[in-house]
Design a protein around this motif. Structure first.
Motif, PDB file in Angstrom:
ATOM      1  N   ASN A   1       0.821  -1.207   0.000  1.00  0.00           N
ATOM      2  CA  ASN A   1       0.000   0.000   0.000  1.00  0.00           C
ATOM      3  C   ASN A   1       0.853   1.254   0.000  1.00  0.00           C
ATOM      4  O   ASN A   1       0.539   2.234  -0.682  1.00  0.00           O
ATOM      5  N   ALA A   2       1.945   1.238   0.752  1.00  0.00           N
ATOM      6  CA  ALA A   2       2.843   2.393   0.766  1.00  0.00           C
ATOM      7  C   ALA A   2       3.513   2.584  -0.587  1.00  0.00           C
ATOM      8  O   ALA A   2       3.815   3.708  -0.993  1.00  0.00           O
ATOM      9  N   ALA A   3       3.733   1.482  -1.316  1.00  0.00           N
ATOM     10  CA  ALA A   3       4.414   1.565  -2.611  1.00  0.00           C
ATOM     11  C   ALA A   3       3.531   2.164  -3.689  1.00  0.00           C
ATOM     12  O   ALA A   3       4.006   2.910  -4.545  1.00  0.00           O
ATOM     13  N   PHE A   4       2.222   1.867  -3.677  1.00  0.00           N
ATOM     14  CA  PHE A   4       1.394   2.343  -4.793  1.00  0.00           C
ATOM     15  C   PHE A   4       0.500   3.530  -4.460  1.00  0.00           C
ATOM     16  O   PHE A   4      -0.028   4.174  -5.359  1.00  0.00           O
ATOM     17  N   ASN A   5       0.300   3.842  -3.166  1.00  0.00           N
ATOM     18  CA  ASN A   5      -0.518   5.018  -2.839  1.00  0.00           C
ATOM     19  C   ASN A   5       0.184   6.283  -3.318  1.00  0.00           C
ATOM     20  O   ASN A   5       1.396   6.425  -3.162  1.00  0.00           O
ATOM     21  N   PHE A   6      -0.567   7.212  -3.885  1.00  0.00           N
ATOM     22  CA  PHE A   6       0.053   8.333  -4.593  1.00  0.00           C
ATOM     23  C   PHE A   6       0.737   9.344  -3.681  1.00  0.00           C
ATOM     24  O   PHE A   6       1.521  10.176  -4.155  1.00  0.00           O
ATOM     25  N   VAL A   7       0.487   9.289  -2.365  1.00  0.00           N
ATOM     26  CA  VAL A   7       1.115  10.275  -1.494  1.00  0.00           C
ATOM     27  C   VAL A   7       1.674   9.680  -0.209  1.00  0.00           C
ATOM     28  O   VAL A   7       2.494  10.296   0.458  1.00  0.00           O
ATOM     29  N   ALA A   8       1.293   8.457   0.152  1.00  0.00           N
ATOM     30  CA  ALA A   8       1.740   7.876   1.427  1.00  0.00           C
ATOM     31  C   ALA A   8       3.237   7.599   1.424  1.00  0.00           C
ATOM     32  O   ALA A   8       3.798   7.125   0.442  1.00  0.00           O
ATOM     33  N   GLY A   9       3.890   7.889   2.566  1.00  0.00           N
ATOM     34  CA  GLY A   9       5.302   7.570   2.718  1.00  0.00           C
ATOM     35  C   GLY A   9       5.512   6.215   3.359  1.00  0.00           C
ATOM     36  O   GLY A   9       6.541   5.572   3.149  1.00  0.00           O
ATOM     37  N   SER A  10       4.530   5.771   4.171  1.00  0.00           N
ATOM     38  CA  SER A  10       4.626   4.476   4.833  1.00  0.00           C
ATOM     39  C   SER A  10       3.228   3.984   5.180  1.00  0.00           C
ATOM     40  O   SER A  10       2.251   4.733   5.099  1.00  0.00           O
ATOM     41  N   CYS A  11       3.166   2.704   5.565  1.00  0.00           N
ATOM     42  CA  CYS A  11       1.887   2.112   5.956  1.00  0.00           C
ATOM     43  C   CYS A  11       2.180   0.986   6.941  1.00  0.00           C
ATOM     44  O   CYS A  11       3.138   0.223   6.755  1.00  0.00           O
ATOM     45  N   VAL A  12       1.370   0.902   7.981  1.00  0.00           N
ATOM     46  CA  VAL A  12       1.507  -0.185   8.956  1.00  0.00           C
ATOM     47  C   VAL A  12       0.150  -0.847   9.140  1.00  0.00           C
ATOM     48  O   VAL A  12      -0.891  -0.244   8.891  1.00  0.00           O
TER      49      VAL A  12
ATOM     50  N   GLN B   1       7.663  -1.203 -10.598  1.00  0.00           N
ATOM     51  CA  GLN B   1       8.144   0.143 -10.320  1.00  0.00           C
ATOM     52  C   GLN B   1       7.177   0.879  -9.404  1.00  0.00           C
ATOM     53  O   GLN B   1       5.967   0.759  -9.534  1.00  0.00           O
ATOM     54  N   THR B   2       7.731   1.650  -8.485  1.00  0.00           N
ATOM     55  CA  THR B   2       6.923   2.540  -7.648  1.00  0.00           C
ATOM     56  C   THR B   2       6.917   3.917  -8.289  1.00  0.00           C
ATOM     57  O   THR B   2       7.953   4.579  -8.352  1.00  0.00           O
ATOM     58  N   ILE B   3       5.762   4.313  -8.799  1.00  0.00           N
ATOM     59  CA  ILE B   3       5.595   5.638  -9.395  1.00  0.00           C
ATOM     60  C   ILE B   3       4.461   6.339  -8.664  1.00  0.00           C
ATOM     61  O   ILE B   3       3.348   5.834  -8.608  1.00  0.00           O
TER      62      ILE B   3
ATOM     63  N   ASP C   1     -10.351  11.802  -7.341  1.00  0.00           N
ATOM     64  CA  ASP C   1      -9.054  12.038  -7.994  1.00  0.00           C
ATOM     65  C   ASP C   1      -7.961  11.231  -7.303  1.00  0.00           C
ATOM     66  O   ASP C   1      -7.074  10.661  -7.954  1.00  0.00           O
ATOM     67  N   GLY C   2      -8.029  11.143  -5.971  1.00  0.00           N
ATOM     68  CA  GLY C   2      -7.047  10.353  -5.243  1.00  0.00           C
ATOM     69  C   GLY C   2      -7.101   8.883  -5.610  1.00  0.00           C
ATOM     70  O   GLY C   2      -6.063   8.229  -5.746  1.00  0.00           O
ATOM     71  N   TRP C   3      -8.317   8.357  -5.808  1.00  0.00           N
ATOM     72  CA  TRP C   3      -8.448   6.958  -6.220  1.00  0.00           C
ATOM     73  C   TRP C   3      -7.844   6.742  -7.605  1.00  0.00           C
ATOM     74  O   TRP C   3      -7.182   5.727  -7.846  1.00  0.00           O
ATOM     75  N   HIS C   4      -8.076   7.661  -8.535  1.00  0.00           N
ATOM     76  CA  HIS C   4      -7.492   7.521  -9.871  1.00  0.00           C
ATOM     77  C   HIS C   4      -5.966   7.421  -9.779  1.00  0.00           C
ATOM     78  O   HIS C   4      -5.337   6.573 -10.428  1.00  0.00           O
ATOM     79  N   ARG C   5      -5.363   8.272  -8.977  1.00  0.00           N
ATOM     80  CA  ARG C   5      -3.910   8.287  -8.848  1.00  0.00           C
ATOM     81  C   ARG C   5      -3.394   7.034  -8.122  1.00  0.00           C
ATOM     82  O   ARG C   5      -2.368   6.457  -8.505  1.00  0.00           O
TER      83      ARG C   5
END
Length: 252
Positions: free
Chosen positions: A134-145, A241-243, A224-228
């Motif tokens: 989730n941290a890898a593909f979310n458009f703004v998150a830096g981490s996830c636990v 790739q993480t983009i 818009d956040g879901w699209h990204r």
């Protein structure tokens, strides 16, 4: 790809997409009232759009509700913008209720989208439920636990951004979660909503459907956040790739 351009070539179909962008979840009757056209004529245009995957539908009782699905357009754009992907600035430009006892009654979604992803069902399920993914593909998150049934996404500086509480799981097929935003800061409590992931295996691919319910007033930007986010999920699963498909101001 041909079906997308065929669908967009007609001004009536473009008008239908504009209407669904402005107001998601309209019925055939709602859309017919905006056009000087018979019910059958509108149905034919909607059929072309649905075949091109530019709209997705949700049936509730006798009624069928229609939603704009923007991801195929993103895929079409990326086909020719691919050389710019290595330039972050260019990519940026293009780029509820609390948990209840029992199963909550599902109303008509406020927002829907679909995308095909070239991956296995196991891989997609893992990506949607694993905190590192989730941290890898979310458009703004830096981490996830993960804490029990909660996925807690955080900004790069460690501040809490979003809490997703899984309320019902059908392994490898369906995930229902609450959507609890914290991006406004610790002193601002935003209303939560709920969403559902639906996974359908399609040969060597998977069809992922996202349905978001009870979006509070003022949070319409989650679309818009879901699209990204789902564009990032598709890229991560298909390429490794993480983009981050972030807004330009987030990368500035």
């Amino acid at each position: 790809m041909d079906s997308i351009f065929k669908a967009l070539a007609d001004p009536t179909r473009r008008a239908l997409l504009d209407s669904l962008r402005a107001k998601p979840g309209q019925s055939l009757l709602d859309l017919q009232g905006q056009l000087d056209m018979s019910r059958f004529g509108v149905m034919k245009h909607l059929g072309v759009l649905e075949e091109a995957k530019l709209i997705v539908t949700h049936r509730k009782g006798r009624f069928k509700y229609h939603y704009l699905n923007a991801l195929p357009l993103q895929d079409a754009i990326d086909r020719w913008i691919e050389p710019l992907l290595e330039q972050p600035a260019a990519r940026a430009v293009i780029n509820l209720k609390t948990q209840l006892e029992g199963t909550p009654k599902m109303s008509k979604p406020d927002f829907m989208m679909q995308t095909y992803i070239h991956c296995t069902q196991d891989a997609l399920w893992h990506a949607l439920t694993d905190p590192e993914a989730n941290a890898a593909f979310n458009f703004v998150a830096g981490s996830c636990v993960r804490e029990d049934n909660k996925l807690i996404l955080k900004f790069e500086d460690g501040r809490k951004m979003l809490v997703l509480t899984e309320t019902q799981l059908t392994p490898k097929t369906r995930i229902e979660s609450t959507f609890e935003p914290h991006w406004a800061g610790p002193d601002v409590q935003l209303d939560q909503s709920r969403f559902v992931y639906l996974i359908e295996p399609q040969g060597d691919n998977c069809l992922l459907t996202l349905e978001h319910f009870d979006i509070p007033a003022g949070q319409e930007g989650v679309a818009d956040g879901w699209h990204r986010t789902l564009a990032g999920l598709k890229t991560w699963l298909e390429t490794g790739q993480t983009i981050k498909f972030a807004h330009a101001e987030m990368e500035a």
